[in-house]
Motif scaffolding. Structure first.
Motif, PDB file in Angstrom:
ATOM      1  N   PHE A  28       0.821  -1.206   0.000  1.00  0.00           N
ATOM      2  CA  PHE A  28       0.000   0.000   0.000  1.00  0.00           C
ATOM      3  C   PHE A  28       0.856   1.258   0.000  1.00  0.00           C
ATOM      4  O   PHE A  28       0.533   2.241  -0.675  1.00  0.00           O
ATOM      5  CB  PHE A  28      -0.943   0.001   1.214  1.00  0.00           C
ATOM      6  CG  PHE A  28      -2.143  -0.880   1.037  1.00  0.00           C
ATOM      7  CD1 PHE A  28      -3.253  -0.429   0.335  1.00  0.00           C
ATOM      8  CD2 PHE A  28      -2.177  -2.163   1.545  1.00  0.00           C
ATOM      9  CE1 PHE A  28      -4.363  -1.229   0.156  1.00  0.00           C
ATOM     10  CE2 PHE A  28      -3.282  -2.976   1.374  1.00  0.00           C
ATOM     11  CZ  PHE A  28      -4.380  -2.512   0.675  1.00  0.00           C
ATOM     12  N   LEU A  29       1.969   1.243   0.742  1.00  0.00           N
ATOM     13  CA  LEU A  29       2.822   2.428   0.827  1.00  0.00           C
ATOM     14  C   LEU A  29       3.446   2.755  -0.517  1.00  0.00           C
ATOM     15  O   LEU A  29       3.442   3.908  -0.959  1.00  0.00           O
ATOM     16  CB  LEU A  29       3.913   2.193   1.873  1.00  0.00           C
ATOM     17  CG  LEU A  29       4.537   3.424   2.506  1.00  0.00           C
ATOM     18  CD1 LEU A  29       3.470   4.262   3.210  1.00  0.00           C
ATOM     19  CD2 LEU A  29       5.625   3.047   3.483  1.00  0.00           C
ATOM     20  N   ILE A 151       7.284   5.258 -11.295  1.00  0.00           N
ATOM     21  CA  ILE A 151       7.319   3.868 -11.769  1.00  0.00           C
ATOM     22  C   ILE A 151       8.170   2.960 -10.894  1.00  0.00           C
ATOM     23  O   ILE A 151       7.756   1.831 -10.578  1.00  0.00           O
ATOM     24  CB  ILE A 151       7.762   3.812 -13.249  1.00  0.00           C
ATOM     25  CG1 ILE A 151       6.666   4.387 -14.145  1.00  0.00           C
ATOM     26  CG2 ILE A 151       8.103   2.385 -13.675  1.00  0.00           C
ATOM     27  CD1 ILE A 151       6.994   4.396 -15.619  1.00  0.00           C
ATOM     28  N   PRO A 152       9.382   3.371 -10.453  1.00  0.00           N
ATOM     29  CA  PRO A 152      10.163   2.481  -9.566  1.00  0.00           C
ATOM     30  C   PRO A 152       9.416   2.104  -8.293  1.00  0.00           C
ATOM     31  O   PRO A 152       9.542   0.966  -7.810  1.00  0.00           O
ATOM     32  CB  PRO A 152      11.415   3.314  -9.253  1.00  0.00           C
ATOM     33  CG  PRO A 152      11.552   4.246 -10.405  1.00  0.00           C
ATOM     34  CD  PRO A 152      10.150   4.575 -10.817  1.00  0.00           C
ATOM     35  N   PHE A 153       8.628   3.056  -7.746  1.00  0.00           N
ATOM     36  CA  PHE A 153       7.844   2.747  -6.556  1.00  0.00           C
ATOM     37  C   PHE A 153       6.824   1.650  -6.857  1.00  0.00           C
ATOM     38  O   PHE A 153       6.611   0.734  -6.064  1.00  0.00           O
ATOM     39  CB  PHE A 153       7.121   3.998  -6.055  1.00  0.00           C
ATOM     40  CG  PHE A 153       8.025   5.033  -5.448  1.00  0.00           C
ATOM     41  CD1 PHE A 153       8.360   4.983  -4.110  1.00  0.00           C
ATOM     42  CD2 PHE A 153       8.545   6.051  -6.224  1.00  0.00           C
ATOM     43  CE1 PHE A 153       9.193   5.922  -3.546  1.00  0.00           C
ATOM     44  CE2 PHE A 153       9.378   7.010  -5.664  1.00  0.00           C
ATOM     45  CZ  PHE A 153       9.704   6.947  -4.320  1.00  0.00           C
ATOM     46  N   LEU A 154       6.179   1.772  -8.024  1.00  0.00           N
ATOM     47  CA  LEU A 154       5.171   0.768  -8.409  1.00  0.00           C
ATOM     48  C   LEU A 154       5.805  -0.598  -8.616  1.00  0.00           C
ATOM     49  O   LEU A 154       5.228  -1.624  -8.257  1.00  0.00           O
ATOM     50  CB  LEU A 154       4.452   1.214  -9.683  1.00  0.00           C
ATOM     51  CG  LEU A 154       3.547   2.438  -9.552  1.00  0.00           C
ATOM     52  CD1 LEU A 154       3.039   2.864 -10.920  1.00  0.00           C
ATOM     53  CD2 LEU A 154       2.383   2.153  -8.629  1.00  0.00           C
ATOM     54  N   ILE A 155       7.008  -0.610  -9.199  1.00  0.00           N
ATOM     55  CA  ILE A 155       7.693  -1.881  -9.439  1.00  0.00           C
ATOM     56  C   ILE A 155       7.992  -2.584  -8.115  1.00  0.00           C
ATOM     57  O   ILE A 155       7.890  -3.810  -8.003  1.00  0.00           O
ATOM     58  CB  ILE A 155       8.997  -1.646 -10.239  1.00  0.00           C
ATOM     59  CG1 ILE A 155       8.662  -1.183 -11.665  1.00  0.00           C
ATOM     60  CG2 ILE A 155       9.850  -2.914 -10.288  1.00  0.00           C
ATOM     61  CD1 ILE A 155       9.871  -0.789 -12.478  1.00  0.00           C
ATOM     62  N   ILE A 156       8.327  -1.793  -7.094  1.00  0.00           N
ATOM     63  CA  ILE A 156       8.603  -2.369  -5.774  1.00  0.00           C
ATOM     64  C   ILE A 156       7.308  -2.776  -5.078  1.00  0.00           C
ATOM     65  O   ILE A 156       7.211  -3.860  -4.496  1.00  0.00           O
ATOM     66  CB  ILE A 156       9.375  -1.364  -4.904  1.00  0.00           C
ATOM     67  CG1 ILE A 156      10.756  -1.091  -5.497  1.00  0.00           C
ATOM     68  CG2 ILE A 156       9.523  -1.888  -3.470  1.00  0.00           C
ATOM     69  CD1 ILE A 156      11.513   0.026  -4.812  1.00  0.00           C
ATOM     70  N   GLY A 157       6.315  -1.890  -5.128  1.00  0.00           N
ATOM     71  CA  GLY A 157       5.116  -2.100  -4.329  1.00  0.00           C
ATOM     72  C   GLY A 157       4.104  -3.079  -4.881  1.00  0.00           C
ATOM     73  O   GLY A 157       3.440  -3.787  -4.117  1.00  0.00           O
ATOM     74  N   ILE A 162      -0.009  -7.308  -4.689  1.00  0.00           N
ATOM     75  CA  ILE A 162      -0.652  -8.471  -5.315  1.00  0.00           C
ATOM     76  C   ILE A 162      -0.639  -9.668  -4.372  1.00  0.00           C
ATOM     77  O   ILE A 162      -1.627 -10.387  -4.230  1.00  0.00           O
ATOM     78  CB  ILE A 162       0.047  -8.815  -6.653  1.00  0.00           C
ATOM     79  CG1 ILE A 162      -0.232  -7.712  -7.679  1.00  0.00           C
ATOM     80  CG2 ILE A 162      -0.420 -10.162  -7.189  1.00  0.00           C
ATOM     81  CD1 ILE A 162       0.593  -7.829  -8.947  1.00  0.00           C
ATOM     82  N   TYR A 163       0.512  -9.869  -3.696  1.00  0.00           N
ATOM     83  CA  TYR A 163       0.620 -10.974  -2.735  1.00  0.00           C
ATOM     84  C   TYR A 163      -0.415 -10.822  -1.622  1.00  0.00           C
ATOM     85  O   TYR A 163      -1.097 -11.795  -1.240  1.00  0.00           O
ATOM     86  CB  TYR A 163       2.028 -11.015  -2.151  1.00  0.00           C
ATOM     87  CG  TYR A 163       2.207 -12.015  -1.028  1.00  0.00           C
ATOM     88  CD1 TYR A 163       2.389 -13.377  -1.310  1.00  0.00           C
ATOM     89  CD2 TYR A 163       2.181 -11.610   0.299  1.00  0.00           C
ATOM     90  CE1 TYR A 163       2.542 -14.294  -0.285  1.00  0.00           C
ATOM     91  CE2 TYR A 163       2.331 -12.527   1.326  1.00  0.00           C
ATOM     92  CZ  TYR A 163       2.513 -13.860   1.037  1.00  0.00           C
ATOM     93  OH  TYR A 163       2.656 -14.766   2.052  1.00  0.00           O
ATOM     94  N   SER A 164      -0.552  -9.608  -1.072  1.00  0.00           N
ATOM     95  CA  SER A 164      -1.511  -9.363   0.004  1.00  0.00           C
ATOM     96  C   SER A 164      -2.940  -9.596  -0.465  1.00  0.00           C
ATOM     97  O   SER A 164      -3.749 -10.198   0.249  1.00  0.00           O
ATOM     98  CB  SER A 164      -1.368  -7.931   0.532  1.00  0.00           C
ATOM     99  OG  SER A 164      -0.127  -7.736   1.152  1.00  0.00           O
ATOM    100  N   LEU A 165      -3.251  -9.130  -1.675  1.00  0.00           N
ATOM    101  CA  LEU A 165      -4.616  -9.282  -2.190  1.00  0.00           C
ATOM    102  C   LEU A 165      -4.942 -10.735  -2.513  1.00  0.00           C
ATOM    103  O   LEU A 165      -6.069 -11.184  -2.307  1.00  0.00           O
ATOM    104  CB  LEU A 165      -4.802  -8.399  -3.429  1.00  0.00           C
ATOM    105  CG  LEU A 165      -4.746  -6.891  -3.170  1.00  0.00           C
ATOM    106  CD1 LEU A 165      -4.891  -6.121  -4.475  1.00  0.00           C
ATOM    107  CD2 LEU A 165      -5.821  -6.465  -2.180  1.00  0.00           C
ATOM    108  N   LEU A 166      -3.953 -11.478  -3.019  1.00  0.00           N
ATOM    109  CA  LEU A 166      -4.177 -12.904  -3.292  1.00  0.00           C
ATOM    110  C   LEU A 166      -4.402 -13.670  -1.997  1.00  0.00           C
ATOM    111  O   LEU A 166      -5.262 -14.569  -1.929  1.00  0.00           O
ATOM    112  CB  LEU A 166      -2.983 -13.495  -4.055  1.00  0.00           C
ATOM    113  CG  LEU A 166      -2.843 -13.076  -5.522  1.00  0.00           C
ATOM    114  CD1 LEU A 166      -1.576 -13.659  -6.127  1.00  0.00           C
ATOM    115  CD2 LEU A 166      -4.067 -13.515  -6.332  1.00  0.00           C
TER     116      LEU A 166
END
Length: 268
Positions: A28-29, A151-157, A162-166
């Motif tokens: 989320f962060l 974009i780098p933030f999105l690549i990290i986050g 996705i893991y949390s939502l799955l």
């Protein structure tokens, strides 16, 4: 699978996410920060670029007609600095078919315009109501480059999110559609959470239950409901949710969430 899903409140969904706090926080962060940055940068860029209208410089430069305009104002934007230079907005007016047209032109060329004065003539090119200052390219702020910054933030986050939502989806499916069964407690191991906040603190429960085929399975489930430590002990039976699609997938039924969502499950 049950036809009617059990009700699951938002607080229960949040509690599922908090079981794995680190992926949730990173996810989320590092996704909310980029979204916030995009909004802020979009507002800033729009405020910088809304003083002048967008024009096709190359088209007007190649096909436009030369005209003489009169400078009506020269405004330097001291609140914006690009490579040590302030953008300047040149306002001018010219006649077209007996009609006076006013226009603005933003440049980033201090040396080329230093001799320009209000009231002096200015050579321009005009095409279909749009115009440019002759031999002077407009200042075009490359906002697209800066919008790539998040974009780098999105690549990290995103992987964490996705893991949390799955994980949320998997447990929600058991909560909503899982078959209620019984498991025999094998062990209960307390797990510490994050420092200070204790988010992620709970109990790792190992339990034994029997599948539809008669196989005995040792299941493992993490619960934040500490009442199980006081209410139950090793060898006691506890209610569990078992997947209707794969009875090797299961989880402990949290007593607090059962009461909160009125699942009406017997814990005795």
């Amino acid at each position: 699978m049950n036809n009617t899903p059990r009700k699951v409140k938002l607080s229960t969904k949040l509690n599922i996410l908090k079981k794995k706090p680190i992926p949730m926080l990173f996810g989320f962060l590092f996704t909310l920060i980029p979204l916030f940055l995009v909004i802020v940068l979009s507002i800033v860029f729009s405020s910088i670029g809304n003083d002048t209208s967008e024009i096709d410089y190359e088209l007007i430069n190649s096909q436009g007609k030369e005209r003489t305009a009169e400078i009506t104002d020269i405004e330097t934007q001291y609140n914006v600095t690009i490579n040590g230079v302030h953008p300047t907005i040149i306002s001018y007016k010219y006649s077209e078919n007996g009609k006076e047209i006013e226009s603005k032109y933003k440049v980033l060329e201090e040396r080329k315009i230093e001799k320009l004065e209000i009231g002096s003539n200015l050579e321009i090119k005009e095409l279909n109501g749009s115009s440019i200052v002759k031999d002077l390219k407009p200042y075009d702020f490359g906002s697209g480059f800066f919008l790539l910054f998040p974009i780098p933030f999105l690549i990290i986050g995103l992987p964490f999110l996705i893991y949390s939502l799955l994980n949320l989806k998997k447990e929600l499916k058991l909560f909503k559609f899982g078959k209620v069964s019984k498991g025999k407690i094998v062990s209960m191991i307390p797990k510490s959470g994050l420092p200070v906040s204790n988010v992620g603190q709970g109990i790792i429960v190992h339990y034994e239950y029997e599948t539809r085929n008669g196989n005995k399975i040792i299941g493992e489930s993490f619960t934040t409901d500490f009442s199980i430590m006081s209410d139950k002990k090793k060898e006691d039976l506890i209610p569990i949710f078992v997947s209707n699609e794969n009875d090797e997938k299961s989880c402990v039924v949290p007593k607090l969430e059962s009461l909160r969502n009125t699942w009406n499950i017997d814990f005795e």
